[in-house]
Design a protein around this motif. Structure first.
Motif: not given
Length: 175
Positions: A25-43, A169-175
């Motif tokens: 979803f983030l990739k489709d929205q062009g939000a790859q540059n904020i994916a990591l910080p947003v996901t870390v904050l959510f976690a 890669r992002q999925t592997a980091i967070f799962s």
């Protein structure tokens, strides 16, 4: 496969699918540059909310459970020499973690001493379960996780030379 292992495997699969869908979803929205910080904050938010609940042994003397074990190890490491850490009062939550983890308890204990020395007073703080001390313990666990563990995992997957898609890669980091 035993039922409890099957449930655990199903939950793990569901988490991986959810993570993959989230990053797609983030990739489709062009939000790859904020994916990591947003996901870390959510976690971080999820871990903080889970930490607001009780723990094993809460309010149950004489050993008080996991929280007391961690608190007691800070007490031991702050007040005793390293040569005594693994031999002090072994019947009451004797320190049984490797030295690197013991030094982590020592660092947290030093910080606790500056905030409120009564949290780690040798022999006097057993069973202390104040709101402030629990808040400190939970916060210190989260801070250390996000200062040490998360960067290590992220660097591991970002430095891998294996060809992986961005979503994988992002999925592997967070799962």
């Amino acid at each position: 496969m035993p039922p409890h292992k099957a449930r655990k495997a199903a939950a793990r699969s569901a988490i991986v699918v959810l993570a993959r869908n989230w990053f797609q979803f983030l990739k489709d929205q062009g939000a790859q540059n904020i994916a990591l910080p947003v996901t870390v904050l959510f976690a971080l938010l999820i871990r903080w909310c889970v930490g607001l609940h009780g723990y094993s042994g809460m309010g149950t003397p004489p050993l008080y459970g996991d929280y007391e074990a961690q608190r007691h190890w800070m007490e031991i490491t702050v007040h005793l020499s390293p040569s005594q850490w693994y031999f002090y009062d072994l019947e009451y939550w004797g320190l049984d973690y490797p030295p690197l983890t013991a030094f982590q308890s020592w660092i947290c204990g030093i910080v606790a001493t500056y905030i409120n020395p009564s949290w780690v007073a040798l022999g006097e703080s057993r069973g202390i379960e104040t709101h402030a001390s629990k808040l400190f313990m939970r916060a210190s666990a989260l801070v250390l996780e996000f200062l040490v563990y998360v960067p290590a995992v992220v660097l591991l997957f970002q430095s891998r030379r294996v060809q992986m898609s961005w979503v994988a890669r992002q999925t592997a980091i967070f799962s």
